[in-house]
Design a protein around this motif. Sequence first.
Motif, mmCIF file in Angstrom:
data_model
loop_
_atom_site.group_PDB
_atom_site.id
_atom_site.type_symbol
_atom_site.label_atom_id
_atom_site.label_comp_id
_atom_site.label_asym_id
_atom_site.label_seq_id
_atom_site.Cartn_x
_atom_site.Cartn_y
_atom_site.Cartn_z
ATOM 1 N N GLN A 145 0.842 -1.198 0.000
ATOM 2 C CA GLN A 145 0.000 0.000 0.000
ATOM 3 C C GLN A 145 0.877 1.248 0.000
ATOM 4 O O GLN A 145 0.710 2.146 -0.811
ATOM 5 N N LYS A 146 1.826 1.306 0.935
ATOM 6 C CA LYS A 146 2.785 2.410 0.980
ATOM 7 C C LYS A 146 3.924 2.007 1.910
ATOM 8 O O LYS A 146 3.812 1.064 2.694
ATOM 9 N N ARG A 156 -1.496 -4.905 1.902
ATOM 10 C CA ARG A 156 -2.957 -4.883 1.785
ATOM 11 C C ARG A 156 -3.442 -6.106 1.008
ATOM 12 O O ARG A 156 -2.829 -6.533 0.023
ATOM 13 N N ILE A 171 -5.431 -4.152 6.062
ATOM 14 C CA ILE A 171 -4.044 -3.699 5.955
ATOM 15 C C ILE A 171 -3.315 -4.068 7.247
ATOM 16 O O ILE A 171 -3.863 -3.930 8.346
ATOM 17 N N ARG A 194 4.848 0.892 -4.573
ATOM 18 C CA ARG A 194 3.401 0.687 -4.491
ATOM 19 C C ARG A 194 2.938 -0.424 -5.424
ATOM 20 O O ARG A 194 3.366 -0.494 -6.568
ATOM 21 N N GLU A 195 2.081 -1.266 -4.924
ATOM 22 C CA GLU A 195 1.394 -2.337 -5.653
ATOM 23 C C GLU A 195 2.298 -3.506 -6.020
ATOM 24 O O GLU A 195 1.860 -4.403 -6.740
ATOM 25 N N GLU A 254 -6.206 4.308 -2.998
ATOM 26 C CA GLU A 254 -6.541 4.652 -1.616
ATOM 27 C C GLU A 254 -8.017 5.002 -1.561
ATOM 28 O O GLU A 254 -8.675 5.143 -2.597
ATOM 29 N N ARG A 291 -9.444 -0.684 -4.382
ATOM 30 C CA ARG A 291 -9.738 0.339 -3.371
ATOM 31 C C ARG A 291 -10.868 -0.141 -2.461
ATOM 32 O O ARG A 291 -11.867 -0.695 -2.926
#
Length: 581
Positions: free
Chosen positions: A26-27, A40, A45, A67-68, A113, A133
């Motif tokens: 996610q971050k 996530r 999460i 990310r991802e 997000e 999301r």
Amino acid sequence: MHRTHTCGELTLNDLGKEVTLAGWVQKSRDLGGMTFIDVRDRYGITQLLFNMDDNAGLCEQARGLSREFVIKVTGLVVERSNKNPKMPTGDVEIKVTKLELLNAAKLPPFLIEEETDGGDDLRMKYRYLDLRRSPVRNNLILRHKMAQEVRKYLDAQDFLEVETPVLIKSTPEGARDFVVPSRMNPGEFYALPQSPQTFKQLLMVSGFDRYFQIVKCFRDEDLRADRQPEFTQIDCEMAFIEQEDILNTFEGLIRHLFKAIKDIDIDAVPRLYYQDAMRMYGSDKPDTRFGMLFTELNEIVKGHNFPVFDGAELVVGVNASGCAHYTRKQLDELTDFIKRPQIGATGLVYCRYNTDGTLKSSVDKFYGEDELKKWAVAFNAQPGDLMLIMAGPTEKVRKQLNELRLEMGNRLGLRDKNKFSPLWVLDFPLLEWDEETGRYHAMHHPFTSPKPEDIALLDSNPGAVRANAYDLVINGTEVGGGSIRIHSRDLQSLMFKHLGFTPEEAQKQFGFLMNAFEYGAPPHGGIAFGFDRLVSIFAGLDSIRDVIAFPKNNSGKDVMIDSPATISEEQLKELCIKTTV
């Protein structure tokens, strides 16, 4: 299995456990000596901890994640020092001992997000990313739960779920069909069903006295927020019943859904006749979360030399409580609103009932204080209220005032998405006149039964015949509609005659149904709910697109897979379809 737990289930009860998680990054936050990554999956999460002092190589590996990226981690569940009460897993984190990169990822075109920076078109093009999301995912989880509760309720009521064909015959009534050419029968076409209407009636003839299906339907019509070219219905039919049985059974379904999904107890659903709905609200699907009912003024406003009122078929208005303070600018905005081409009104008359008890209108030239007091009495207005009045042909002005009423409801915050006001609307007209074709069309469909006491009017005054039909409305949206059906061949033939069918045309299009009626058709009726609309109302959304996994845009296109698309000349030739340039 790649994981021992999901990213949404670990709590303080799991402290000290070695766990394996898998999901998407996610971050990440690099704090020098430590790196934190949020991983996530669809369940939630969980925060991951990488400590440079414990394993510098592992920490460097974590710093390379973006990310991802899809990862798999193993580690110990430990208590977080900075807890996050907004997350179910916010009390713990995973002290990672092993990290495996399952797949790298390009930088997404928008933030995945809750609040994203992606516009509608971009998110639809990359719908598979948008579905990651949580708001979109939660809508589909809600849809799943509602479908399960529908099945649970109807199964308990002895309904059988039966699948009906998707490739059927095109019919001339209703919206446009989507048609499918038949390769094996050159020059002939299937149609995709607008509903399983005739098949569920045939099931009643067959003795399946309680049928339902959560079914895809298709209509080639202009799109808007609550329409898609393909949509889902909760389709139901019952035999050996009367209208009251249908209303009670499916009111029970709606009450069950509200209780099971939202823990809301719905009182008995009120009922309103179509004619009263049009007179009081100007709509056959009124939003009854707020009042502001129509007040008709013909008797007290005519004969005062005001041409707009004197020449109108109907003068009607609403009382906007507490709005006497509206400025000229605000009133001009309302006038501009109703003059929009979609509404088509020519003007708006207003009368302020000031807090000091005086009355001031936009037509004081024609109406003195004593006359305006009569207006206030008719509206049951109090000091501080604002009366808004329109005039014109009855049917047209009612529809226009309905739009103004809804706009005032929005402006005054009266259309609360967390408040639910269901309503049955009953006794619709059976037929409506179409100026373009110069004939009557069925308001619902040609299999709807007229009220028995009105059948004699079919020959003398068909426009006055009432249908044994009913709609369920929630918050100003029609979510379900149905009727008691015709089950007699003679009456069905008479209905087709009044719809402009010759006996030969009726036999060609619907002979299979009329023939079936000759083999002992029971009295029957049913209803179909727009499942997408129902879910969107429960989710508090304005558009059904947000509760459909892969929706079409307003042009009926799927921009993700680029559909509809051309097909090859070879395919066209196989289907015996000639193209022109």
